[in-house]
Design a protein around this motif. Structure first.
Motif, PDB file in Angstrom:
ATOM      1  N   GLN A 239       2.596  32.328  32.237  1.00 31.87           N
ATOM      2  CA  GLN A 239       2.696  32.496  30.786  1.00 31.87           C
ATOM      3  C   GLN A 239       4.137  32.616  30.293  1.00 31.87           C
ATOM      4  OE1 GLN A 239       1.423  34.823  32.879  1.00 31.87           O
ATOM      5  NE2 GLN A 239       3.202  36.189  32.774  1.00 31.87           N
ATOM      6  N   ASP A 240       5.067  32.944  31.198  1.00 29.85           N
ATOM      7  CA  ASP A 240       6.472  33.100  30.821  1.00 29.85           C
ATOM      8  C   ASP A 240       7.324  31.898  31.209  1.00 29.85           C
ATOM      9  OD1 ASP A 240       6.030  35.717  29.796  1.00 29.85           O
ATOM     10  OD2 ASP A 240       6.084  36.502  31.842  1.00 29.85           O
ATOM     11  N   GLY A 241       6.665  30.867  31.733  1.00 33.53           N
ATOM     12  CA  GLY A 241       7.408  29.678  32.128  1.00 33.53           C
ATOM     13  C   GLY A 241       7.953  29.723  33.535  1.00 33.53           C
ATOM     14  N   SER A 242       7.599  30.741  34.316  1.00 29.64           N
ATOM     15  CA  SER A 242       8.073  30.865  35.697  1.00 29.64           C
ATOM     16  C   SER A 242       7.141  30.117  36.639  1.00 29.64           C
ATOM     17  CB  SER A 242       8.139  32.337  36.114  1.00 29.64           C
ATOM     18  OG  SER A 242       9.005  33.062  35.270  1.00 29.64           O
ATOM     19  N   PRO A 243       7.674  29.458  37.677  1.00 28.00           N
ATOM     20  CA  PRO A 243       6.819  28.746  38.628  1.00 28.00           C
ATOM     21  C   PRO A 243       5.955  29.712  39.429  1.00 28.00           C
ATOM     22  CG  PRO A 243       9.092  28.807  39.401  1.00 28.00           C
ATOM     23  CD  PRO A 243       9.101  29.335  37.995  1.00 28.00           C
ATOM     24  N   LEU A 244       4.831  29.207  39.898  1.00 32.36           N
ATOM     25  CA  LEU A 244       3.912  30.015  40.691  1.00 32.36           C
ATOM     26  C   LEU A 244       4.284  29.941  42.170  1.00 32.36           C
ATOM     27  CD1 LEU A 244       0.616  28.767  39.016  1.00 32.36           C
ATOM     28  CD2 LEU A 244       1.733  30.962  38.593  1.00 32.36           C
ATOM     29  N   GLN A 245       4.055  31.025  42.899  1.00 34.35           N
ATOM     30  CA  GLN A 245       4.177  31.005  44.351  1.00 34.35           C
ATOM     31  C   GLN A 245       2.815  30.644  44.919  1.00 34.35           C
ATOM     32  OE1 GLN A 245       6.460  35.096  44.508  1.00 34.35           O
ATOM     33  NE2 GLN A 245       6.575  34.108  46.510  1.00 34.35           N
ATOM     34  N   ILE A 246       2.751  29.574  45.690  1.00 31.35           N
ATOM     35  CA  ILE A 246       1.470  29.077  46.193  1.00 31.35           C
ATOM     36  C   ILE A 246       1.393  29.328  47.692  1.00 31.35           C
ATOM     37  CG2 ILE A 246      -0.069  27.091  46.348  1.00 31.35           C
ATOM     38  CD1 ILE A 246       1.661  25.861  44.047  1.00 31.35           C
ATOM     39  N   ILE A 247       0.357  30.002  48.106  1.00 35.08           N
ATOM     40  CA  ILE A 247       0.111  30.289  49.519  1.00 35.08           C
ATOM     41  C   ILE A 247      -1.175  29.579  49.917  1.00 35.08           C
ATOM     42  CG2 ILE A 247      -0.318  32.102  51.229  1.00 35.08           C
ATOM     43  CD1 ILE A 247       1.064  34.053  49.247  1.00 35.08           C
ATOM     44  N   ARG A 248      -1.130  28.772  50.952  1.00 32.75           N
ATOM     45  CA  ARG A 248      -2.309  28.025  51.377  1.00 32.75           C
ATOM     46  C   ARG A 248      -3.126  28.835  52.382  1.00 32.75           C
ATOM     47  NH1 ARG A 248      -1.954  22.616  49.821  1.00 32.75           N
ATOM     48  NH2 ARG A 248      -4.231  22.751  49.939  1.00 32.75           N
ATOM     49  N   MET A 249      -4.434  28.775  52.231  1.00 30.94           N
ATOM     50  CA  MET A 249      -5.349  29.483  53.124  1.00 30.94           C
ATOM     51  C   MET A 249      -6.378  28.492  53.657  1.00 30.94           C
ATOM     52  SD  MET A 249      -7.805  32.787  52.400  1.00 30.94           S
ATOM     53  CE  MET A 249      -6.506  33.963  52.746  1.00 30.94           C
ATOM     54  N   PRO A 250      -6.580  28.415  54.975  1.00 32.20           N
ATOM     55  CA  PRO A 250      -7.492  27.418  55.533  1.00 32.20           C
ATOM     56  C   PRO A 250      -8.951  27.688  55.176  1.00 32.20           C
ATOM     57  CG  PRO A 250      -6.742  28.906  57.248  1.00 32.20           C
ATOM     58  CD  PRO A 250      -5.921  29.218  56.023  1.00 32.20           C
ATOM     59  N   MET A 251      -9.668  26.613  54.870  1.00 27.80           N
ATOM     60  CA  MET A 251     -11.110  26.696  54.652  1.00 27.80           C
ATOM     61  C   MET A 251     -11.816  26.780  55.994  1.00 27.80           C
ATOM     62  SD  MET A 251     -12.334  26.357  51.426  1.00 27.80           S
ATOM     63  CE  MET A 251     -13.844  25.381  51.455  1.00 27.80           C
ATOM     64  N   PRO A 252     -12.955  27.480  56.063  1.00 26.30           N
ATOM     65  CA  PRO A 252     -13.740  27.483  57.306  1.00 26.30           C
ATOM     66  C   PRO A 252     -14.411  26.127  57.510  1.00 26.30           C
ATOM     67  CG  PRO A 252     -14.922  28.626  55.576  1.00 26.30           C
ATOM     68  CD  PRO A 252     -13.570  28.313  55.017  1.00 26.30           C
ATOM     69  N   PRO A 253     -14.823  25.821  58.721  1.00 30.55           N
ATOM     70  CA  PRO A 253     -15.507  24.548  58.970  1.00 30.55           C
ATOM     71  C   PRO A 253     -16.793  24.436  58.158  1.00 30.55           C
ATOM     72  CG  PRO A 253     -14.879  25.614  61.033  1.00 30.55           C
ATOM     73  CD  PRO A 253     -14.660  26.612  59.953  1.00 30.55           C
ATOM     74  N   THR A 254     -17.200  23.208  57.903  1.00 28.95           N
ATOM     75  CA  THR A 254     -18.442  22.958  57.183  1.00 28.95           C
ATOM     76  C   THR A 254     -19.633  23.466  57.994  1.00 28.95           C
ATOM     77  OG1 THR A 254     -17.511  20.977  56.182  1.00 28.95           O
ATOM     78  CG2 THR A 254     -19.905  21.178  56.162  1.00 28.95           C
ATOM     79  N   THR A 255     -20.530  24.170  57.334  1.00 29.55           N
ATOM     80  CA  THR A 255     -21.752  24.659  57.978  1.00 29.55           C
ATOM     81  C   THR A 255     -22.959  24.023  57.306  1.00 29.55           C
ATOM     82  OG1 THR A 255     -20.733  26.790  58.506  1.00 29.55           O
ATOM     83  CG2 THR A 255     -23.143  26.696  58.530  1.00 29.55           C
ATOM     84  N   ILE A 256     -23.826  23.409  58.086  1.00 27.58           N
ATOM     85  CA  ILE A 256     -25.034  22.767  57.554  1.00 27.58           C
ATOM     86  C   ILE A 256     -26.253  23.446  58.171  1.00 27.58           C
ATOM     87  CG2 ILE A 256     -26.358  20.626  57.381  1.00 27.58           C
ATOM     88  CD1 ILE A 256     -23.688  19.123  57.605  1.00 27.58           C
ATOM     89  N   ILE A 257     -27.182  23.879  57.319  1.00 26.79           N
ATOM     90  CA  ILE A 257     -28.408  24.496  57.808  1.00 26.79           C
ATOM     91  C   ILE A 257     -29.612  23.694  57.327  1.00 26.79           C
ATOM     92  CG2 ILE A 257     -27.370  26.801  57.837  1.00 26.79           C
ATOM     93  CD1 ILE A 257     -28.970  27.400  55.276  1.00 26.79           C
ATOM     94  N   GLU A 258     -30.717  23.826  58.024  1.00 23.00           N
ATOM     95  CA  GLU A 258     -31.960  23.154  57.641  1.00 23.00           C
ATOM     96  C   GLU A 258     -32.897  24.176  57.019  1.00 23.00           C
ATOM     97  OE1 GLU A 258     -35.522  21.648  60.278  1.00 23.00           O
ATOM     98  OE2 GLU A 258     -33.935  20.127  60.263  1.00 23.00           O
ATOM     99  N   ILE A 259     -33.459  23.828  55.864  1.00 20.52           N
ATOM    100  CA  ILE A 259     -34.423  24.731  55.233  1.00 20.52           C
ATOM    101  C   ILE A 259     -35.816  24.157  55.373  1.00 20.52           C
ATOM    102  CG2 ILE A 259     -32.747  25.656  53.598  1.00 20.52           C
ATOM    103  CD1 ILE A 259     -34.016  23.930  51.428  1.00 20.52           C
ATOM    104  N   ASN A 260     -36.791  25.039  55.380  1.00 19.23           N
ATOM    105  CA  ASN A 260     -38.186  24.671  55.574  1.00 19.23           C
ATOM    106  C   ASN A 260     -39.035  25.240  54.446  1.00 19.23           C
ATOM    107  OD1 ASN A 260     -38.004  23.457  58.388  1.00 19.23           O
ATOM    108  ND2 ASN A 260     -37.067  25.471  58.702  1.00 19.23           N
ATOM    109  N   PRO A 261     -40.279  24.758  54.291  1.00 21.37           N
ATOM    110  CA  PRO A 261     -41.139  25.260  53.214  1.00 21.37           C
ATOM    111  C   PRO A 261     -41.348  26.767  53.231  1.00 21.37           C
ATOM    112  CG  PRO A 261     -42.044  23.241  54.105  1.00 21.37           C
ATOM    113  CD  PRO A 261     -40.885  23.609  54.991  1.00 21.37           C
TER     114      PRO A 261
END
Length: 283
Positions: A239-261
Motif C-alpha cells: 500500500q506504500d509502494g514498497s516491493p514485497l518480499q516473496i518466500i517460496r514454499m514447496p507444495m506437497p505431492p499430488t494425492t489422489i483417492i478413490e471414493i465409493n458409494p
C-alpha cells in the motif's frame, strides 16, 4: 483445540444447531476443560443453524474501529456451485452472519458482493490479495474494477493485488475432470489461502512445485499458474509502494483417492456436482 485456546487465555465462540446441541456442547466443554466456571468464562455457544463447517468462508467478518465493533455479511453462493446457489442449504448458511451478529449484539452490514474469507489475504496495513478466477466467477454481473472498489470500501484497504488463478487441485468440481478420471472434491476454484499468504506486513509466502513433481500432469498445470502469480507479485508493491518480499514454499505431492458409494462425499458429488447423477465407472 478449544482446550489449548482457553489454556492460553483465549475465548471461543461455538455455533450449535439447536438448544439440545447447545446443551450437549456445554456438557462436553465442562468435562474437557478444568471446570464448568472456566468453560463459562472462556466459551460461548450460540444457536445458529448451519450446514457447513467453513466459518472462514461463510461466517461473519468482524470489524473494529476504536470502540466500535460491527460485522460484514457478503452474499453467499456456495462457492459458485451450479444448481446449489439458491438451495435451502445456501439460504441457511447465507443467514449465519446476520443470525450470529444479532445474538452478539452487533450491527451487521450487508455487502453487495459474493466473496469468501478463504480468498482474502491481508497484511494488516492496507493491502489485500485476492484471486481473479474466484472473485470474477462469483460476481459475473460486476467488472473487476467494481469488485475491487467494493473490497476497498468494505475493508478500508488501499491496495488490492490480483492473483490470476489458483492451483489446479482447487478447481471447482463441476468444471470437469482435471486429468484422466480425476475430479477435484468440492473445491473452491482458486482460493488464495491455498497458495499465497502474508507472514508479516511485507513478506509473502508463495507455493511452488518442486522440479521432481513438475512432470505430474496435475502439478505441471499448478506450476504454470503459480509461476504466473510469481511474476505478478514481483511486479507489485504494498500500500506504500514498497516491493514485497516473496518466500517460496514447496507444495506437497499430488494425492489422489478413490471414493465409493458408501463414502459421505460420494452423494454430495452426485447431488451438487454431477447433475446427471452419474460418476464415471461408479467411483
Amino acid at each position: 483445540m478449544i482446550e489449548q485456546i482457553v489454556l492460553h487465555g483465549g475465548h471461543v465462540t461455538i455455533l450449535a444447531q439447536d438448544d439440545q446441541d447447545k446443551a450437549d456442547t456445554l456438557t462436553r466443554l465442562s468435562k474437557t476443560l478444568k471446570s464448568p466456571l472456566e468453560a463459562q468464562q472462556h466459551t460461548r455457544v450460540l444457536v445458529v443453524p448451519h450446514n457447513d463447517i467453513w466459518m472462514r468462508d461463510v461466517g461473519p467478518i468482524f470489524l473494529v474501529k476504536g470502540d466500535t465493533k460491527k460485522t460484514l455479511s457478503f452474499d453467499w453462493t456456495y462457492w459458485g456451485y451450479k444448481g446449489h446457489t439458491n438451495s435451502s442449504d445456501s439460504e441457511i448458511d447465507g443467514a449465519i452472519c446476520t443470525s450470529s451478529s444479532e445474538l452478539l449484539g452487533l450491527e451487521c452490514t450487508p455487502i453487495n458482493l459474493a466473496s469468501e474469507g478463504g480468498d482474502r489475504e491481508y497484511n494488516g496495513l492496507g493491502t489485500l490479495i485476492v484471486c481473479e478466477a474466484v472473485e470474477l466467477q462469483r460476481n459475473k454481473s460486476k467488472s473487476k474494477q467494481q469488485i475491487e472498489d467494493c473490497l476497498k470500501e468494505a475493508f478500508n484497504v488501499k491496495k488490492v493485488i490480483w492473483m490470476k488463478e489458483g492451483v489446479l487441485e482447487d478447481q471447482q468440481s463441476f468444471v470437469g475432470k482435471i486429468t484422466d478420471d480425476v475430479y477435484t472434491c468440492c473445491a473452491t476454484g482458486g482460493h488464495v489461502d491455498e497458495f499465497v499468504r502474508f507472514v508479516d506486513q511485507k513478506k509473502v509466502l508463495l507455493a511452488y512445485i518442486i522440479p521432481e513433481e513438475q512432470d505430474d500432469p496435475i502439478a505441471s498445470k499448478s506450476h504454470q499458474a503459480l509461476e504466473e502469480n510469481m511474476k505478478i507479485l514481483e511486479s507489485e508493491t504494498d500500500q506504500d509502494g514498497s516491493p514485497l518480499q516473496i518466500i517460496r514454499m514447496p507444495m506437497p505431492p499430488t494425492t489422489i483417492i478413490e471414493i465409493n458409494p458408501s463414502d459421505g462425499i460420494y452423494s454430495a458429488m452426485q447431488e451438487y456436482i454431477f447433475q446427471d447423477n452419474s460418476i464415471i465407472d461408479g467411483h
